[in-house]
Design a protein around this motif. Structure first.
Motif, PDB file in Angstrom:
ATOM      1  N   LEU A 149       0.652  -1.088  -0.359  1.00  9.49           N
ATOM      2  CA  LEU A 149      -0.220   0.300   0.154  1.00  9.49           C
ATOM      3  C   LEU A 149       0.357   1.345   0.095  1.00  9.49           C
ATOM      4  N   VAL A 150       0.597   2.138  -1.157  1.00 12.85           N
ATOM      5  CA  VAL A 150       1.483   3.422  -0.684  1.00 12.85           C
ATOM      6  C   VAL A 150       1.094   4.352  -0.077  1.00 12.85           C
ATOM      7  N   ALA A 151      -0.455   4.528  -0.615  1.00 16.38           N
ATOM      8  CA  ALA A 151      -1.634   5.793   0.291  1.00 16.38           C
ATOM      9  C   ALA A 151      -2.899   5.562   0.006  1.00 16.38           C
ATOM     10  N   THR A 152      -3.560   5.736   1.127  1.00 17.96           N
ATOM     11  CA  THR A 152      -4.839   6.024   0.239  1.00 17.96           C
ATOM     12  C   THR A 152      -5.076   7.457   1.004  1.00 17.96           C
ATOM     13  N   ILE A 153      -6.742   7.491   0.775  1.00 14.88           N
ATOM     14  CA  ILE A 153      -7.824   8.369   1.587  1.00 14.88           C
ATOM     15  C   ILE A 153      -9.187   8.278   1.167  1.00 14.88           C
ATOM     16  N   ILE A 154     -10.009   8.848   2.122  1.00 12.28           N
ATOM     17  CA  ILE A 154     -11.167   8.071   2.559  1.00 12.28           C
ATOM     18  C   ILE A 154     -11.924   9.459   1.798  1.00 12.28           C
ATOM     19  N   SER A 155     -13.490  10.132   1.876  1.00 12.74           N
ATOM     20  CA  SER A 155     -13.950  10.371   0.802  1.00 12.74           C
ATOM     21  C   SER A 155     -13.726  11.790   2.124  1.00 12.74           C
ATOM     22  N   GLY A 156     -13.380  11.678   3.394  1.00  8.16           N
ATOM     23  CA  GLY A 156     -13.349  13.182   3.943  1.00  8.16           C
ATOM     24  C   GLY A 156     -12.009  13.821   3.806  1.00  8.16           C
ATOM     25  N   GLY A 157     -11.319  13.113   3.272  1.00 12.28           N
ATOM     26  CA  GLY A 157      -9.781  13.649   2.985  1.00 12.28           C
ATOM     27  C   GLY A 157      -8.422  13.094   3.510  1.00 12.28           C
ATOM     28  N   ASN A 158      -9.340  12.410   4.710  1.00 11.72           N
ATOM     29  CA  ASN A 158      -7.972  12.075   6.005  1.00 11.72           C
ATOM     30  C   ASN A 158      -7.151  11.198   5.075  1.00 11.72           C
ATOM     31  N   THR A 159      -6.379  11.270   4.771  1.00 13.36           N
ATOM     32  CA  THR A 159      -4.759  10.623   3.684  1.00 13.36           C
ATOM     33  C   THR A 159      -3.871   9.838   4.612  1.00 13.36           C
ATOM     34  N   LYS A 160      -3.986   8.523   4.098  1.00 16.30           N
ATOM     35  CA  LYS A 160      -2.073   7.686   5.010  1.00 16.30           C
ATOM     36  C   LYS A 160      -1.336   7.364   3.540  1.00 16.30           C
ATOM     37  N   TYR A 161       0.358   7.532   3.736  1.00 14.34           N
ATOM     38  CA  TYR A 161       0.915   7.328   3.317  1.00 14.34           C
ATOM     39  C   TYR A 161       2.412   6.262   3.879  1.00 14.34           C
ATOM     40  N   VAL A 162       2.145   5.216   3.489  1.00 12.32           N
ATOM     41  CA  VAL A 162       3.665   3.884   3.721  1.00 12.32           C
ATOM     42  C   VAL A 162       5.181   5.606   3.649  1.00 12.32           C
ATOM     43  N   ASP A 163       5.657   4.333   4.964  1.00 10.03           N
ATOM     44  CA  ASP A 163       6.959   5.669   5.238  1.00 10.03           C
ATOM     45  C   ASP A 163       7.851   5.746   3.744  1.00 10.03           C
ATOM     46  N   SER A 164       7.922   5.254   2.805  1.00  9.08           N
ATOM     47  CA  SER A 164       8.965   5.386   2.088  1.00  9.08           C
ATOM     48  C   SER A 164       8.907   6.849   1.769  1.00  9.08           C
ATOM     49  N   VAL A 165       7.395   7.083   1.463  1.00  6.89           N
ATOM     50  CA  VAL A 165       7.112   8.366   0.115  1.00  6.89           C
ATOM     51  C   VAL A 165       6.886   9.291   1.036  1.00  6.89           C
ATOM     52  N   LYS A 166       6.964   9.560   2.379  1.00  2.00           N
ATOM     53  CA  LYS A 166       6.345  10.539   2.811  1.00  2.00           C
ATOM     54  C   LYS A 166       7.060  11.620   2.705  1.00  2.00           C
ATOM     55  N   GLY A 167       6.244  12.796   2.287  1.00  2.00           N
ATOM     56  CA  GLY A 167       7.349  13.826   1.379  1.00  2.00           C
ATOM     57  C   GLY A 167       7.274  13.923   0.085  1.00  2.00           C
ATOM     58  N   ARG A 168       7.100  12.658   0.320  1.00  2.00           N
ATOM     59  CA  ARG A 168       7.388  12.869  -1.668  1.00  2.00           C
ATOM     60  C   ARG A 168       6.118  12.854  -2.900  1.00  2.00           C
ATOM     61  N   PHE A 169       5.282  11.715  -2.033  1.00  2.00           N
ATOM     62  CA  PHE A 169       3.935  12.040  -2.667  1.00  2.00           C
ATOM     63  C   PHE A 169       2.104  12.438  -2.356  1.00  2.00           C
ATOM     64  N   THR A 170       1.748  12.558  -3.305  1.00  2.00           N
ATOM     65  CA  THR A 170       0.431  13.188  -2.474  1.00  2.00           C
ATOM     66  C   THR A 170      -0.937  12.927  -3.615  1.00  2.00           C
ATOM     67  N   ILE A 171      -1.327  12.286  -2.701  1.00  2.00           N
ATOM     68  CA  ILE A 171      -2.928  11.448  -2.791  1.00  2.00           C
ATOM     69  C   ILE A 171      -4.488  12.720  -2.811  1.00  2.00           C
ATOM     70  N   SER A 172      -4.715  12.541  -3.593  1.00  2.00           N
ATOM     71  CA  SER A 172      -5.666  13.688  -3.450  1.00  2.00           C
ATOM     72  C   SER A 172      -7.156  12.984  -4.222  1.00  2.00           C
ATOM     73  N   ARG A 173      -8.102  13.506  -4.104  1.00  2.00           N
ATOM     74  CA  ARG A 173      -9.482  12.514  -4.632  1.00  2.00           C
ATOM     75  C   ARG A 173     -10.735  14.127  -5.216  1.00  2.00           C
ATOM     76  N   ASP A 174     -11.481  13.751  -6.422  1.00  2.00           N
ATOM     77  CA  ASP A 174     -11.841  15.126  -6.845  1.00  2.00           C
ATOM     78  C   ASP A 174     -13.211  13.612  -6.637  1.00  2.00           C
ATOM     79  N   ASN A 175     -13.816  13.811  -5.906  1.00  2.00           N
ATOM     80  CA  ASN A 175     -14.997  13.216  -5.544  1.00  2.00           C
ATOM     81  C   ASN A 175     -15.862  13.002  -6.476  1.00  2.00           C
ATOM     82  N   ALA A 176     -16.182  14.934  -6.839  1.00  2.00           N
ATOM     83  CA  ALA A 176     -17.647  15.097  -7.765  1.00  2.00           C
ATOM     84  C   ALA A 176     -17.095  14.829  -9.446  1.00  2.00           C
TER      85      ALA A 176
END
Length: 123
Positions: free
Chosen positions: A47-74
């Motif tokens: 798992l690299v990164a996850t995001i819930i509908s409300g926007g909370n995100t989680k990242y694997v340690d190796s990508v923190k600070g380098r990767f950004t997950i985002s979501r456009d529900n619309a």
């Protein structure tokens, strides 16, 4: 049901950037958590990164600070902005979506996957 299609993979030099996209279609209202996974040859999927509908995100340690997950529900899209890429980031990246139980005509919490997009980082 939900269908997921990834795009944006390719070849990039170390230190460069790529932006991956995932387009969701079908019963997208039933999607809860979405995420990006990756799998390198001979390695287990992680798992690299996850995001819930409300926007909370989680990242694997190796990508923190380098990767950004985002979501456009619309627009029903999921993105992964990857900066400062390293050769060890080379993998097939998969889009994932978890379905809400009792949604889309099923009591099960369905798990949906795209077919993946290849990211290759050269040194």
């Amino acid at each position: 049901q939900v269908q997921l299609v990834e795009s944006g993979g390719g070849l990039v030099q170390a230190g460069g950037s790529l932006r991956l996209s995932c387009a969701a279609s079908g019963d997208t209202i039933c999607i809860s958590t979405m995420g990006w996974y990756r799998q390198a040859p001979g390695k287990e999927r992680e798992l690299v990164a996850t995001i819930i509908s409300g926007g909370n995100t989680k990242y694997v340690d190796s990508v923190k600070g380098r990767f950004t997950i985002s979501r456009d529900n619309a627009k029903n899209t999921l993105s992964l902005q990857m900066n400062s890429l390293k050769p060890e980031d080379t993998a097939v990246y998969y889009c994932n979506a978890d379905g809400t139980p009792y949604c889309s005509g099923t009591p099960f919490g369905m798990d949906y996957w795209g077919k993946g997009t290849l990211v290759t980082v050269s040194s």
